[in-house]
Motif scaffolding. Structure first.
Motif, PDB file in Angstrom:
ATOM      1  N   UNK A 168      36.813 -12.663 -18.466  1.00  0.00           N
ATOM      2  CA  UNK A 168      37.396 -12.128 -19.706  1.00  0.00           C
ATOM      3  C   UNK A 168      38.591 -11.225 -19.427  1.00  0.00           C
ATOM      4  N   UNK A 169      38.604 -10.599 -18.235  1.00  0.00           N
ATOM      5  CA  UNK A 169      39.729  -9.743 -17.846  1.00  0.00           C
ATOM      6  C   UNK A 169      40.844 -10.528 -17.141  1.00  0.00           C
ATOM      7  N   UNK A 170      40.702 -11.832 -17.074  1.00  0.00           N
ATOM      8  CA  UNK A 170      41.737 -12.669 -16.468  1.00  0.00           C
ATOM      9  C   UNK A 170      41.628 -12.817 -14.966  1.00  0.00           C
ATOM     10  N   UNK A 171      40.546 -12.324 -14.361  1.00  0.00           N
ATOM     11  CA  UNK A 171      40.370 -12.421 -12.911  1.00  0.00           C
ATOM     12  C   UNK A 171      39.478 -13.616 -12.588  1.00  0.00           C
ATOM     13  N   UNK A 172      40.058 -14.835 -12.606  1.00  0.00           N
ATOM     14  CA  UNK A 172      39.274 -16.036 -12.358  1.00  0.00           C
ATOM     15  C   UNK A 172      38.754 -16.085 -10.925  1.00  0.00           C
ATOM     16  N   UNK A 173      39.580 -15.668  -9.977  1.00  0.00           N
ATOM     17  CA  UNK A 173      39.135 -15.689  -8.580  1.00  0.00           C
ATOM     18  C   UNK A 173      37.926 -14.776  -8.400  1.00  0.00           C
ATOM     19  N   UNK A 174      37.977 -13.600  -9.004  1.00  0.00           N
ATOM     20  CA  UNK A 174      36.844 -12.689  -8.923  1.00  0.00           C
ATOM     21  C   UNK A 174      35.607 -13.262  -9.587  1.00  0.00           C
ATOM     22  N   UNK A 175      35.795 -13.940 -10.723  1.00  0.00           N
ATOM     23  CA  UNK A 175      34.673 -14.541 -11.446  1.00  0.00           C
ATOM     24  C   UNK A 175      33.998 -15.615 -10.608  1.00  0.00           C
ATOM     25  N   UNK A 176      34.820 -16.450  -9.943  1.00  0.00           N
ATOM     26  CA  UNK A 176      34.284 -17.523  -9.092  1.00  0.00           C
ATOM     27  C   UNK A 176      33.599 -16.942  -7.864  1.00  0.00           C
ATOM     28  N   UNK A 177      34.275 -16.000  -7.211  1.00  0.00           N
ATOM     29  CA  UNK A 177      33.728 -15.424  -5.978  1.00  0.00           C
ATOM     30  C   UNK A 177      32.396 -14.719  -6.217  1.00  0.00           C
ATOM     31  N   UNK A 178      32.246 -14.087  -7.380  1.00  0.00           N
ATOM     32  CA  UNK A 178      30.995 -13.391  -7.688  1.00  0.00           C
ATOM     33  C   UNK A 178      29.821 -14.372  -7.724  1.00  0.00           C
ATOM     34  N   UNK A 179      30.041 -15.547  -8.343  1.00  0.00           N
ATOM     35  CA  UNK A 179      28.968 -16.536  -8.425  1.00  0.00           C
ATOM     36  C   UNK A 179      28.716 -17.164  -7.056  1.00  0.00           C
ATOM     37  N   UNK A 180      29.790 -17.435  -6.317  1.00  0.00           N
ATOM     38  CA  UNK A 180      29.624 -17.999  -4.974  1.00  0.00           C
ATOM     39  C   UNK A 180      28.805 -17.056  -4.096  1.00  0.00           C
ATOM     40  N   UNK A 181      29.096 -15.766  -4.176  1.00  0.00           N
ATOM     41  CA  UNK A 181      28.353 -14.780  -3.377  1.00  0.00           C
ATOM     42  C   UNK A 181      26.886 -14.750  -3.790  1.00  0.00           C
ATOM     43  N   UNK A 182      26.643 -14.869  -5.085  1.00  0.00           N
ATOM     44  CA  UNK A 182      25.262 -14.878  -5.574  1.00  0.00           C
ATOM     45  C   UNK A 182      24.500 -16.084  -5.029  1.00  0.00           C
ATOM     46  N   UNK A 211      23.784 -15.657  -1.346  1.00  0.00           N
ATOM     47  CA  UNK A 211      22.707 -14.697  -1.089  1.00  0.00           C
ATOM     48  C   UNK A 211      21.325 -15.334  -1.205  1.00  0.00           C
ATOM     49  N   UNK A 212      21.266 -16.444  -1.936  1.00  0.00           N
ATOM     50  CA  UNK A 212      19.991 -17.142  -2.106  1.00  0.00           C
ATOM     51  C   UNK A 212      19.994 -18.471  -1.353  1.00  0.00           C
ATOM     52  N   UNK A 213      20.733 -18.539  -0.251  1.00  0.00           N
ATOM     53  CA  UNK A 213      20.863 -19.787   0.494  1.00  0.00           C
ATOM     54  C   UNK A 213      19.519 -20.348   0.936  1.00  0.00           C
ATOM     55  N   UNK A 214      18.582 -19.485   1.247  1.00  0.00           N
ATOM     56  CA  UNK A 214      17.276 -19.949   1.709  1.00  0.00           C
ATOM     57  C   UNK A 214      16.261 -20.143   0.609  1.00  0.00           C
ATOM     58  N   UNK A 215      16.658 -19.892  -0.628  1.00  0.00           N
ATOM     59  CA  UNK A 215      15.725 -19.999  -1.757  1.00  0.00           C
ATOM     60  C   UNK A 215      16.014 -21.273  -2.545  1.00  0.00           C
ATOM     61  N   UNK A 216      15.076 -22.195  -2.545  1.00  0.00           N
ATOM     62  CA  UNK A 216      15.303 -23.440  -3.292  1.00  0.00           C
ATOM     63  C   UNK A 216      15.206 -23.204  -4.800  1.00  0.00           C
ATOM     64  N   UNK A 217      14.340 -22.292  -5.212  1.00  0.00           N
ATOM     65  CA  UNK A 217      14.212 -21.955  -6.632  1.00  0.00           C
ATOM     66  C   UNK A 217      14.176 -20.438  -6.782  1.00  0.00           C
ATOM     67  N   UNK A 218      14.963 -19.889  -7.687  1.00  0.00           N
ATOM     68  CA  UNK A 218      14.948 -18.464  -7.986  1.00  0.00           C
ATOM     69  C   UNK A 218      15.348 -18.283  -9.447  1.00  0.00           C
ATOM     70  N   UNK A 219      15.153 -17.098  -9.972  1.00  0.00           N
ATOM     71  CA  UNK A 219      15.203 -16.884 -11.421  1.00  0.00           C
ATOM     72  C   UNK A 219      16.481 -17.383 -12.087  1.00  0.00           C
ATOM     73  N   UNK A 220      17.634 -17.144 -11.462  1.00  0.00           N
ATOM     74  CA  UNK A 220      18.902 -17.487 -12.104  1.00  0.00           C
ATOM     75  C   UNK A 220      19.627 -18.618 -11.377  1.00  0.00           C
ATOM     76  N   UNK A 221      18.866 -19.440 -10.652  1.00  0.00           N
ATOM     77  CA  UNK A 221      19.452 -20.541  -9.893  1.00  0.00           C
ATOM     78  C   UNK A 221      20.231 -21.498 -10.793  1.00  0.00           C
ATOM     79  N   UNK A 222      19.575 -21.951 -11.854  1.00  0.00           N
ATOM     80  CA  UNK A 222      20.211 -22.924 -12.749  1.00  0.00           C
ATOM     81  C   UNK A 222      21.431 -22.334 -13.447  1.00  0.00           C
ATOM     82  N   UNK A 223      21.304 -21.082 -13.923  1.00  0.00           N
ATOM     83  CA  UNK A 223      22.434 -20.456 -14.614  1.00  0.00           C
ATOM     84  C   UNK A 223      23.629 -20.271 -13.680  1.00  0.00           C
ATOM     85  N   UNK A 224      23.364 -19.917 -12.426  1.00  0.00           N
ATOM     86  CA  UNK A 224      24.452 -19.700 -11.478  1.00  0.00           C
ATOM     87  C   UNK A 224      25.182 -21.010 -11.182  1.00  0.00           C
ATOM     88  N   UNK A 225      24.427 -22.083 -10.989  1.00  0.00           N
ATOM     89  CA  UNK A 225      25.061 -23.377 -10.714  1.00  0.00           C
ATOM     90  C   UNK A 225      25.884 -23.840 -11.912  1.00  0.00           C
TER      91      UNK A 225
END
Length: 415
Positions: free
Chosen positions: A96-110, A113-127
Motif C-alpha cells: 500500500x505504501x508502494x514498496x513492492x520489493x519489500x512486500x515480496x521480500x517479507x513473504x519470501x522471508x516468511x 522461515x518455515x522451510x522445514x514445515x510442510x503445514x503451518x497456520x498461514x502456509x496457504x495464505x503466504x503462498x
C-alpha cells in the motif's frame, strides 16, 4: 489431426433431481478509523493486527498502518503465530505504501522461515499472497494427475554420473521438482530415476552386491516452492517444468533457471518445446522442461528421457501442433451439465431413452469450434441433436498451432 475417443462417457442417473450474504458493520455517517490512538498497553498484539488489516481493507493511511504493524510485529508479547500473521499484514502495508520489493521480500522471508514445515497456520495464505504479488493471481493452476511406474531412462543413466558414492559407499540422491504434475510423466518413463540407474550400473559389476542408495524426491506443482527450498537447491538435482498456461516462473527467480524466463517465453512463443540444462560445480545439474501448453510437457520430457547427454545448449523440441486428447476431454466434460439438461428433457416423455450421440467437430487454432454435427445413433435421442449442438457450440479450447478434428461419443443411460 483427427482425435477419436473410442470409449463413450456415460452420464449416469440423469433422471435424478439436481438442486440448482454476508453481514457487515455499518453506521450512518463516517466510520471511525480502524487505527486509533490508545493508551499504552491497552491493545493486545492480536487486536493491533486486526486493526491494521481492517484499516488496509478500508484504504486508510498506509503509513500509519505500516508503523502500527511494525509495532505489533516487534512486540515482546507477540507469539510466533502472531508474528507470522503480522508479517503477512506488513506485506500488505508495504504494498500500500508502494514498496513492492519489500512486500515480496517479507513473504519470501516468511516462507523461508518455515522451510522445514510442510503445514503451518498461514502456509496457504503466504503462498497465495506471493503468487498474487508476482503474477496478479493467487490461484494455483489445476493440474492433471498421471499414475506411473518408473523404469530407468537413458537420461537417468547420464545423471547418475553426478552422484558419486561417499567414503562409506553410500549414494545420496535428492531431487527437487517444480511445476508439472504431482505424479509427473518422469515417473512413467523414468526420466529422473537416478536411484534405479545407480542400482542398474552397480549390478553390471557386482550382481550380488547390496547397493546403499538414499533417494528422496520433493515435488512442488508451483514455483512458490523455490522459496521454501532455497537452502536445498545447491545440493540437489533440480528440475523445472515451464509452460505458458499458468506454469510460468517469475523473472525474479531467473538465477535459478538454466535460461532467463524472457528467453524461455520467446522460444516457446514460436510453437516449439524446449529442454536445457546447467552444470554446477560440485553439485548435480539444473534441468528445464518447457512447452507452450501444459499438455505438451509430456512430449518434451519423452525427448529428454532419450538423451544420452545434458542439453547444455538449449534444444528445441517438436510438439503436437493440434490439441491433445486430454485437453479435448477436459473441455467437453466441463459441459456435461448442459448435456444433462438436454437429456432430462427427453426423459420427460421417454424415461427409458438411451444411446450414444456423436459430436463431430473441428477446432480452429484459436480454440473455437469451426464446424459441428451432433448425430444420435438411436431414434430415441434424435430430438437431442439440436440441443447438444447448441451446447457444444460454446466450447472454447486452448489455442493450438493447427486445426484439430474431433469425433467424441457421449453415452446416455437413465438412472
Amino acid at each position: 489431426m483427427m482425435k477419436r475417443f473410442g470409449r463413450g462417457f456415460a452420464l449416469v442417473s440423469l433422471a435424478s433431481t439436481f438442486v440448482l450474504g454476508c453481514a457487515g458493520e455499518g453506521t450512518e455517517g463516517t466510520e471511525a478509523p480502524a487505527i486509533q490512538a490508545a493508551p499504552a498497553g491497552e491493545a493486545s498484539v492480536a487486536l493491533r493486527i486486526e486493526r491494521v488489516a481492517r484499516a488496509l481493507d478500508r484504504g486508510e493511511d498506509p503509513k500509519q498502518a505500516l508503523d502500527e504493524i511494525v509495532t505489533a510485529l516487534t512486540h515482546p508479547a507477540a507469539t510466533a503465530t502472531e508474528q507470522d500473521e503480522a508479517t503477512l499484514v506488513q506485506s500488505r502495508a508495504l504494498e500500500a505504501n508502494g514498496d513492492m520489493e519489500g512486500a515480496i521480500s517479507a513473504v519470501e522471508a516468511l516462507l523461508a522461515n518455515h522451510a522445514g514445515d510442510r503445514e503451518w497456520s498461514f502456509s496457504s495464505q503466504a503462498e497465495k499472497r506471493l503468487r498474487k504479488l508476482l503474477t496478479g493471481s493467487e490461484d494455483t493452476p489445476k493440474r492433471r494427475l498421471t499414475p506411473a511406474e518408473p523404469p530407468v531412462s537413458i537420461f537417468a543413466a547420464e545423471l547418475a554420473k553426478y552422484f558419486p558414492a561417499d567414503a562409506g559407499g553410500r549414494y545420496r540422491v535428492r531431487v527437487l521438482v517444480f511445476g508439472g504434475d504431482r505424479q509427473v510423466s518422469g515417473d512413467r518413463i523414468g526420466t529422473f530415476n537416478v536411484d534405479g540407474a545407480l542400482r542398474a550400473e552397480k549390478e553390471k559389476t557386482c550382481p550380488t552386491c547390496e547397493v546403499n542408495v538414499q533417494s528422496t524426491t520433493n515435488r512442488e506443482t508451483s514455483w512458490v516452492g523455490i522459496v521454501r527450498a532455497r537452502a536445498e537447491l545447491a545440493s540437489s538435482l533440480v528440475v523445472y517444468y515451464y509452460d505458458l498456461e499458468g506454469g510460468e516462473i517469475p523473472a525474479r527467480y531467473d538465477a535459478a533457471l538454466p535460461l532467463p524466463s524472457a528467453e524461455i517465453k520467446a522460444r516457446l512463443a514460436k510453437g516449439k518445446g524446449l529442454v536445457a540444462a546447467k552444470k554446477r560445480e560440485g553439485a548435480p545439474p539444473v534441468i528445464l522442461i518447457a512447452a507452450p501448453r501444459f499438455a505438451q510437457l509430456d512430449n518434451v520430457e519423452t525427448t529428454l528421457a532419450g538423451m544420452d547427454e545434458l542439453p547444455l545448449e538449449a534444444t528445441s523440441v517438436d510438439v503436437p501442433e493440434s490439441l491433445e486428447a486430454e485437453e479435448i476431454q477436459a473441455v467437453v466434460r466441463s459441459h456435461f451439465g448442459a448435456f444433462r439438461g438436454c437429456y432430462e428433457a427427453v426423459l420427460q416423455t421417454n424415461p427409458a431413452a438411451s444411446g450414444r450421440i456423436l459430436l463431430d467437430f473441428k477446432v480452429d487454432p484459436d480454440g473455437h469450434v469451426a464446424s459441428l454435427k451432433a448425430t444420435a445413433e438411436s431414434a430415441a435421442l434424435r430430438s437431442m441433436e439440436t440441443c447438444m449442438r447448441d451446447a457444444a457450440q460454446s466450447f472454447v479450447f486452448p489455442a493450438a498451432t493447427k486445426e484439430t478434428s474431433v469425433v467424441y461419443p457421449v453415452l446416455y443411460t437413465p438412472g
